[in-house]
Motif scaffolding. Sequence first.
Motif, PDB file in Angstrom:
ATOM      1  N   ARG A  89       0.837  -1.208   0.000  1.00  0.00           N
ATOM      2  CA  ARG A  89       0.000   0.000   0.000  1.00  0.00           C
ATOM      3  C   ARG A  89       0.870   1.256   0.000  1.00  0.00           C
ATOM      4  O   ARG A  89       0.565   2.249  -0.658  1.00  0.00           O
ATOM      5  N   GLY A  92       2.219   1.701  -3.536  1.00  0.00           N
ATOM      6  CA  GLY A  92       1.268   1.597  -4.642  1.00  0.00           C
ATOM      7  C   GLY A  92       1.522   0.380  -5.507  1.00  0.00           C
ATOM      8  O   GLY A  92       1.630   0.496  -6.731  1.00  0.00           O
ATOM      9  N   PRO A 226       3.925  10.104  -2.114  1.00  0.00           N
ATOM     10  CA  PRO A 226       3.029   9.057  -2.619  1.00  0.00           C
ATOM     11  C   PRO A 226       3.659   8.366  -3.832  1.00  0.00           C
ATOM     12  O   PRO A 226       4.275   9.021  -4.671  1.00  0.00           O
ATOM     13  N   ALA A 228       3.112   5.119  -6.869  1.00  0.00           N
ATOM     14  CA  ALA A 228       2.151   4.237  -7.550  1.00  0.00           C
ATOM     15  C   ALA A 228       2.932   3.313  -8.470  1.00  0.00           C
ATOM     16  O   ALA A 228       2.828   3.383  -9.690  1.00  0.00           O
ATOM     17  N   MET A 322      -0.918   7.936   3.446  1.00  0.00           N
ATOM     18  CA  MET A 322       0.024   8.802   2.732  1.00  0.00           C
ATOM     19  C   MET A 322      -0.583  10.119   2.267  1.00  0.00           C
ATOM     20  O   MET A 322       0.101  11.142   2.293  1.00  0.00           O
ATOM     21  N   PRO A 323      -1.863  10.159   1.844  1.00  0.00           N
ATOM     22  CA  PRO A 323      -2.392  11.468   1.410  1.00  0.00           C
ATOM     23  C   PRO A 323      -2.337  12.517   2.528  1.00  0.00           C
ATOM     24  O   PRO A 323      -1.911  13.651   2.297  1.00  0.00           O
ATOM     25  N   ARG A 326       1.342  13.424   3.120  1.00  0.00           N
ATOM     26  CA  ARG A 326       1.882  14.275   2.055  1.00  0.00           C
ATOM     27  C   ARG A 326       1.373  15.714   2.219  1.00  0.00           C
ATOM     28  O   ARG A 326       2.123  16.677   2.067  1.00  0.00           O
TER      29      ARG A 326
END
Length: 425
Positions: A89, A92, A226, A228, A322-323, A326
């Motif tokens: 997670r 990502g 973040p 991905a 993380m959002p 960040r």
Amino acid sequence: MTFTEAGARRRDAADPGHRALFHIPPADGGPHDEAAYLAGNSLGLQPRATRADLLGDLDAWARLGVEGHLEADRPWLPYHESLTGGAARLVGALPAEVVVMNSLTVNLHLLMVSFYRPGGARTQILIEDSAFPSDSYAVRSQARFHGLDPDEAVVRLRPRPGEDTLRTEDVVDHLAREGDRVALLLLGGVNYLTGELMDIPAITRAGHAAGALVGWDLAHAAGNVPLALHEWGPDFAAWCSYKYLNSGPGALAGVFVHERHLADPAVQRFEGWWSTDPATRFEMTPVARPPASADAWQVSNPPIYAMGPVRTSLEIFDRVGMPALRARSERLTGYLEQLLDEVVPARPITVVTPRDPARRGSQLSVRIGTGSAHRLAKRLRHEYGVIADAREPDIVRAAPVPLYSSYHDCWRFADALARTIEEVR
Ligand SMILES: *Cc1c(COP(=O)(O)O)cnc(C)c1O
């Protein structure tokens, strides 16, 4: 300064982060009890929960001996699997693409066994000139291992003259021009020295378009920005867990191998008994049957006491997300930048980290124009209780870590830096 200490305190009251989850070291000087700890990019602080979790694993050994493999509260045989979801997670990735194991540079070597396969005219490894030394040594030794001259096989990308950070378009242009000689691109996602966050998806695409394989060293990116990875599509990535991931000195590291390689029999690998399918591991057969997952890159049975701290830390990241981290990172780092902008003009220091928040993480790197960075960092620590770190010859790095750093920590760094630089002039 127009920014006041009281103002920093007010910001902390409004935007407190998760400082209470961590042990904050005491100050080694100056008027405050706690250190202003801005070195979490080098070694993250200890979560308060880590000790009990670690002792629980130690107790299981005392109580159960060998039976702990299956009967411990957190059984040792599948222990590493309990880290996979949180780590996936965080970066990502699909769970099958991630494994937590070994140390970072060891993992880079294991991954280069698979993904640095020089052949024909395609022999180069492309790194950044300001790569962390361990990465430089690793790629040079890989080139020698393949019988190549490392001075020719390793190509170091430099910023433009007069600039401190790499431009994405320059990396992309280089790949378009000379990419047919590149076997592997291996860059830092966030540069350890400058704090620059690279455009990982764009550079990954350019590397693949040039026919190269692409790996990322995410030592300074994991837990900082973040990511991905599955979507961005690099072939592999690796990161350590003792910087932003707060899992302790020498903590177990993470590995990502993209799904497209997981069941590919053409991918070479160094294997051991932990590379084989756990369902058949104890049949003790002479030939390994690796699972179609990153677990296949494991070699040995893992160090149990090193895994607890990673699990404890990943749980914090899962809880906070993380959002949110960040967003707080951008507020804190932006505040530190404003403070430094006030400190800088009258003094011989430069912020070398990109100004655009999208091109950096938590760290701001300051080039001091005079004196030794190490001596400066020592004075910050012993006279002001401010812990930042120095990198030769002239860079001081400060990382307000959104989990535990405060606005007051930033204020203390800027204030101490201003006073100290003033005096050495
Ligand atoms: C911190 C760091 C390392 C450290 O390597 P270890 O194998 O964990 O000792 C390597 N590469 C980069 C880019 C780093 O930032």
